[in-house]
Each structure stands twice: as C-alpha cells, then as structure tokens.
Design an enzyme around this catalytic site. Structure first.
Site, short mmCIF file in Angstrom:
data_model
loop_
_atom_site.label_atom_id
_atom_site.label_comp_id
_atom_site.label_asym_id
_atom_site.label_seq_id
_atom_site.Cartn_x
_atom_site.Cartn_y
_atom_site.Cartn_z
N HIS A 1 -23.41 43.37 52.06
CA HIS A 1 -24.29 42.35 51.48
C HIS A 1 -24.82 41.37 52.54
O HIS A 1 -25.80 40.67 52.29
CB HIS A 1 -23.55 41.53 50.41
CG HIS A 1 -23.18 42.31 49.19
ND1 HIS A 1 -24.09 43.06 48.48
CD2 HIS A 1 -21.99 42.48 48.54
CE1 HIS A 1 -23.47 43.65 47.45
NE2 HIS A 1 -22.20 43.31 47.48
N ASP B 1 -15.23 50.32 44.66
CA ASP B 1 -15.30 49.56 43.40
C ASP B 1 -16.04 50.29 42.29
O ASP B 1 -16.19 49.76 41.19
CB ASP B 1 -15.87 48.15 43.62
CG ASP B 1 -17.04 48.11 44.57
OD1 ASP B 1 -17.57 49.19 44.89
OD2 ASP B 1 -17.43 47.01 44.99
N HIS C 1 -21.92 48.15 44.35
CA HIS C 1 -23.00 47.15 44.49
C HIS C 1 -24.07 47.63 45.48
O HIS C 1 -23.76 48.41 46.38
CB HIS C 1 -22.42 45.82 45.00
CG HIS C 1 -21.35 45.24 44.12
ND1 HIS C 1 -20.01 45.44 44.37
CD2 HIS C 1 -21.44 44.48 43.01
CE1 HIS C 1 -19.30 44.81 43.43
NE2 HIS C 1 -20.14 44.23 42.58
N ASP D 1 -20.51 52.06 47.56
CA ASP D 1 -19.96 50.86 46.91
C ASP D 1 -20.76 50.66 45.62
O ASP D 1 -21.95 50.97 45.57
CB ASP D 1 -20.15 49.65 47.84
CG ASP D 1 -19.50 48.38 47.31
OD1 ASP D 1 -18.43 48.01 47.80
OD2 ASP D 1 -20.08 47.76 46.38
C1 X5A Z 1 -18.51 43.99 48.92
C2 X5A Z 1 -18.54 43.74 47.44
C3 X5A Z 1 -19.07 42.26 45.67
C4 X5A Z 1 -19.58 40.89 45.44
C5 X5A Z 1 -19.53 40.52 44.00
C6 X5A Z 1 -19.88 39.09 43.81
N1 X5A Z 1 -19.04 42.59 47.05
N2 X5A Z 1 -19.80 38.69 42.43
O1 X5A Z 1 -18.12 44.59 46.69
ZN ZN Z 2 -19.02 46.20 45.87
#
Ligand code: X5A
Ligand code: ZN
Length: 651
Positions: free
Chosen positions: A146, A279, A188, A186
């Site tokens: 991110h 995740d 996200h 991931d």
């Molecule tokens: C690296 C990662 C997740 C961030 C979530 C914030 N970040 N709510 O999995």
């Molecule tokens: Zn993530």
C-alpha cells in the site's frame, strides 16, 4: 520449457528463507492489540522450524535497505521521515506523524523494521536473480504494497517489493533482469505498487483483490480492472477486482488459468516477485475470503513454470496467525519440492467470477492477444450438485490440509507428546479446579440460604419468637409483681396474726384470772354465809364476764382460721407464680440456645468457605506452576528443534 518439477529431479532446489527478529520491534506504541502484530512472522518462523522445512532451506538474516535503494520508488522526504522515527524521543511525536496517514501506527522500532523489511526483500531478490538461490521467501513486516511514493498507508511504510523490483532493474542491470512480473495475491489492492510502475513496461503488475464496488480497503476505483497503466506502461497493469467476499480456490484458480497464466506466458518474465499476503485465506479476520493451503500451493506451482522458477515471495498482509503460518509452510514446501501433493480438484466458481474473468479479458486483450481466445470454462453443475459439491470439497479440503499439516509436524512428535501430557495435566487440573469452584459455589449457595433463613428468622420466625419472648417477659414481670404483692400481703397478714395472737393471750390471761377469782369466792362462801349473797352477785358478774371472754375467744379462733385459709391460698398463688416464672425462664434459655446454635452453624459455614477459597488459590498457583513448566518444555522444544537442525546439517 523446463518445468521446475522436472529440474527438482536433477538437483535439490535451493530455497532461501529470510527472517530477522528485529522486525518484531515494530509494534503499537501503547501495546494495544492490532492485527498486524509481531507474532505473525514469529509464528511463521516457528512453524517452519517445527515442520523441519526451515532446516532444508538456506536461512538468511535481514539487512537494512540503503536510502539510495528506497529512493528508487520513494521520495527523499518520505525516506527521511521514516528514518527520523527512530531518533524521536517521544511516542507522542510519532503518534502525530502516524495520525497524518491512513491505517498506520508507529513506535520506536518502526524505522528499523521498515528498513529491514525493504532490505530483506532486496537481498532475497538479488540472490534469486543472481542464481544463488532458486527461489526465496522474505518473511517480513511491516508489509509494503500500500505504501506510495510519498505516503505510508494500510500498515505499510516502505513498498518492499517495489524497492526490490526497481533495484534489480535499475541498479543491477548486470544481472540481466529486464522484465519483472509482480503478482499480488493479498486480498487488498496493491495500490502503491500499481502507481510506482504505472508507466513502466518492464514491470507487469498483477493484483487480484476484493474491490466490492470501491468500498473495500483501499477504497476508491484505483483497483478496478479498467486501470491498465499508461504511456509505455499501458497494458502492464492488471487488476482483478472481486465484487464481494467469499472467493475460494476455484475462483482464484480460474483467474490464474484464464488471465494471469496466459499473460505471463506472453510476457515471459525474467523473475517473479510475489506480494504474498495471506489475508484471502480462510479464517482471516479482515479478508472474508476462503482460499485454502491447497489454493495457495496451486497458484504458486503454476507460477513456478515461468522465469525458470525464480520466485521471490515477500509477506504482505494476513492476520489469522494459523492460516498465515500454514499457508506459508505449504508455499515453502512447493518451492522446495516443485510439486503439489495433488494436482486437480473439482470445485465450482462463484457465478460472478466467470463474468468478471470475461470482463477483464475483454479489457486487456488488446495488449495480450491470448486473452482473445474463446473462453473454455468448466461446465456449470446443476444447482443442487453445485451446492453440495462446494460443501463436500470444503470438508475434503479441511481434512486433507489438516492431515498434511500434522504430517509435517511429525518431526516434533516426541516433544509434542510431552507437551500433550502437560496439556492433559493442565486439563485435569483445570477440571479439578472446576470441581472445587463448583463446590465453593454450592457452599456459597448454602451459606446464602442459611443467611436467608436467619434473615427470615429475623423477619418472621424471629419476630414471632421475639413476640412470645416479650410475652413471656411481660408475663414473668406480671408474675414477679404478683409475687411481690403476695409477699407484702403475707407480711400484712403476719402482722394481723401477731395482733390476734396477742389478743388471744390477753383473753386467756383474763379467763385464768376470773377462774382464780371464782375459786377465791367459793372458798370465801364457805367461810362467811352473810357474805354469800354479795359473793354470788360477784360470781354472776364474773361468770358473765367469763362468758364474754369465751365468746371473744371463739371469735378470735374463727378469725384465726380464716387467716389460715388466706395464708394457704396465698401460698398456693406464690407456688403457681414461681412455676410460671421457671417455665418462662426455661423457654428463654431454650430460645437463646437455638440462636447460639444458628450462630455457630454460620461460623462453621464461613470457615469452610474460607477453606475452599484457600484451595482454589492453591489450584491457581499449581496452574501457574504447570504453565511455567509448559514454558520450559517450550524451551526444550526449541532446543530440540535446534538439535534437529544441527543433526540435519551434520547429515
Ligand atoms: C497489507 C494489508 C491492510 C490494511 C487494512 C486497513 N493492509 N484497514 O493487508
Ligand atoms: Zn491485505
């Protein structure tokens, strides 16, 4: 093309593992719980050793990234900001900086950990690119995908994978790496990585993630599939945005088979960097997807067919400690063996997955001609079969994965069995503690009941008893008063009696005197005849007087009799009053005894309650002792692993 599976038959694959405990120093400043916690990487490392896989890998320790490397993708300002964190004296300063970012916490260890995370991915990537390692896994945190050019976000400080990619392309041209594929699985969107290589055709960035119409983190439409890159980089950015959670192995594998793999074939990367967040795994608290160990190993295995198996895995997210560790374990297994336990499994995708895959293919086919081919999708199963098969495979996968996970743990079996026996001990202790607690509770209930009873006694029976006690007391008082009255009456009667006795004595004396006179007169009659008449008069007079005296005596006697009757009556009364008094006294004593008995019962209950509290305390201490033993065994366990490692090294 030579597959990694075939090459593994010729020689053992060299897999690098990088872990550095200093990355655990990055933590929340006030010790609050956070999903992105030090235990994530600690646990992966532990499981890799317990399974014996770590002992078959090349273990590397971390090194910090150089500012020059970081500045390949980050601004100087951002690098300096992260660097400055360690020199800040106070948490409040860091907290203020953190609050300016989205989903970021910072502490005194954050800077060192961030430099190590980026440097470690660089190190593994370099060794794989050089050919010193076939593949590698950098077990790092904080994560990176991110993080943007000038911004930390989403638990990420530096974009570790982007730094490594840029380093290989720009600073290690000697290694001949010209095309890099970044795969980000991931859950996200890898927004930072996308931006950093937006216009760069040397880096094909592929991210599959939950998008949920732009509502999933990081929100917005950056992660949508229409974002394909710009300029020279157009077509070198591929997003597969899930419309919702619940995605599973079949959905991911379909994306691999129908998008990623055909494109990778065409792109033909020199190395693959994997933003390996776990995740999307089943059980993750943030992801809401259900990828299993099997899914991860299939995805990884399919990628190993490219770039001569040069794969660099870097940990990103993943917040269920067990899912993350087991998925990591299986990925390392695939990297080592170059083969899967099983190659195919029947499972159906979500309905939306086919539509999404088709849309992405359509958007990207201008750049990747193979995506124009007719989509050959597995036929849909009829409704109940589809539904049942998903359930069935859920169960099968669960059984298979837990079975194989436990097979890997066999190396630690002896230690595990002693841990097991201690666990049993702890369990039995817990059970006896539970029994003690139950007994204590029962006693407490009994005590409460007794108290209630006493309270009830006070409230009702006691009142009744008190009333009768009062009644008896009143009666006793009346009896006492009565007694006192009787006594005083008796005294008066006695005085009367004395008076009459006196009277009687006097009357008797007078009678005697009169008789003596009569005798005297009779004697004088014989002597003097002339005197006889006058004497007779006196005799009559005396006789009359004697009669009066007799009558008086009779009256006194009868009065005396009456007094005696009175006296008997009073005596009877007195006796009755005394008996009543005694009865009342007995009742009072009996009631007092009962009260005392109740009080002593209460005291006894209190004592046994204290005794149980003592036993519970002892139980807790024993438990603490066993826990510390458990810790010692854990230390043994580590020692044992160490020994195993050494043994295998010697071997
Ligand atoms: C690296 C990662 C997740 C961030 C979530 C914030 N970040 N709510 O999995
Ligand atoms: Zn993530």
């Amino acid at each position: 093309m030579t597959t990694a599976g075939e090459s593994s038959e010729k020689r053992r694959r060299k897999v690098g593992l990088l872990y550095d405990e200093r990355m655990c120093k990055h933590d929340t400043p006030d010790g609050e719980d956070h999903p992105e916690c030090p235990d994530r990487i600690k646990y992966i490392w532990e499981v890799l050793h317990l399974s014996g896989l770590a002992q078959r890998c090349v273990v590397l320790s971390g090194s910090k990234a150089e500012d020059k490397q970081l500045q390949l993708v980050h601004t100087k300002k951002h690098v300096n900001l992260v660097k400055s964190l360690s020199t800040k004296k106070k948490d409040s300063k860091r907290n203020k900086i953190a609050s300016e970012f989205d989903s970021i916490y910072l502490n005194g260890g954050s800077s060192e950990a961030a430099y190590l995370a980026a440097g470690s991915v660089v190190e593994v990537a370099e060794k794989v690119a050089e050919g010193e390692l076939d593949s590698g896994f950098a077990i790092v945190r904080p994560p990176g995908h991110h993080a943007e050019e000038d911004e930390a976000m989403g638990f990420c400080l530096f974009n570790n994978v982007a730094v490594a990619a840029s380093y290989l392309l720009n600073q290690r041209k000697d290694l001949g790496i010209k095309k890099i594929l970044i795969v980000d699985w991931d859950v996200h969107h890898g927004n930072g990585t996308q931006k950093m290589f937006w216009k760069d055709p040397r880096v094909l960035v592929f991210s599959v993630h939950r998008h949920d119409g732009g509502r999933f983190y990081p929100t917005g439409d950056d992660g949508d599939y229409d974002k394909v890159g710009e300029g020279a980089g157009e077509g070198f950015n591929i997003n597969v945005p899930w419309e919702q959670g619940g995605c599973r192995d079949a959905d991911y594998i379909a994306v691999w088979d129908h998008i990623l793999i055909p494109v990778t074939k065409e792109f033909n990367p020199d190395i693959i960097l994997l933003s390996a967040g776990f995740d999307a795994a089943i059980g993750d608290p943030l992801g809401g997807c259900s990828v299993t160990l099997y899914g991860y190993s299939v995805m990884l295995k399919k990628l190993m067919e490219f770039a001569q198996g040069k794969i660099v895995m870097a940990l990103e997210g993943g917040y269920n400690l067990e899912s993350v560790a087991e998925s990591s374990l299986w990925c390392v297994h695939v990297l080592l063996e170059g083969k899967l336990f099983q190659s195919s499994i029947e499972e159906y995708t979500l309905d939306s997955t086919r539509r999404l895959v088709q849309a992405v293919r359509k958007r990207l086919c201008p750049y990747w001609p193979s995506l124009s081919d007719k989509l050959t999708w597995k036929p849909e199963a009829p409704f109940p079969v589809k539904h049942l098969s998903r359930c069935f495979f859920d169960l099968l996968l669960l059984l298979l994965t837990s079975f194989f996970f436990h097979m890997w743990m066999k190396g630690a079996k002896t230690i595990a069995s002693s841990v097991h026996s201690i666990k049993q001990q702890v369990e039995s202790l817990l059970a006896s503690l539970e029994v003690a607690l139950e007994e204590k509770e029962a006693l407490q209930t009994r005590a409460v009941n007794a108290e209630t009873k006493v309270a009830e006694l006070q409230g009702e029976d006691k009142l009744r008893l008190k009333v009768s006690l009062d009644k008896y007391a009143a009666e006793a008082k009346v009896a006492d008063e009565h007694l006192a009255q009787v006594c005083s009456e008796l005294r008066e009667v006695k005085i009367d009696l004395d008076f009459y006795r006196e009277l009687f004595k006097k009357a008797s004396e007078e009678k005697k005197l009169a008789e003596e006179h009569v005798i005297k007169f009779g004697d004088g009659l014989e002597k003097e005849a002339s005197e006889k008449l006058s004497l007779k008069v006196s005799l009559d007079k005396y006789a009359a007087e004697a009669k009066v005296a007799d009558e008086h005596l009779a009256q006194v006697s009868s009065e005396l009799r009456e007094v005696k009757i009175d006296l008997d009556f009073h005596r009877e009364l007195f006796k009755k009053a005394s008996e009543e008094k005694k009865l009342v006294e007995d009742q009072v004593i009996k009631f007092g005894d009962e009260l005392q008995k109740e009080a002593s019962e209460k005291l006894r209950l209190q004592i046994s309650r204290d005794r149980y509290a003592e036993e519970v305390k002892e139980g807790a201490e024993h438990l603490a002792k066993v826990r510390s033993e458990l810790r010692e065994v854990q230390i043994d366990l580590n020692l044992h692993s160490e020994l195993l490692k050494k043994a295998s090294e010697v071997k």
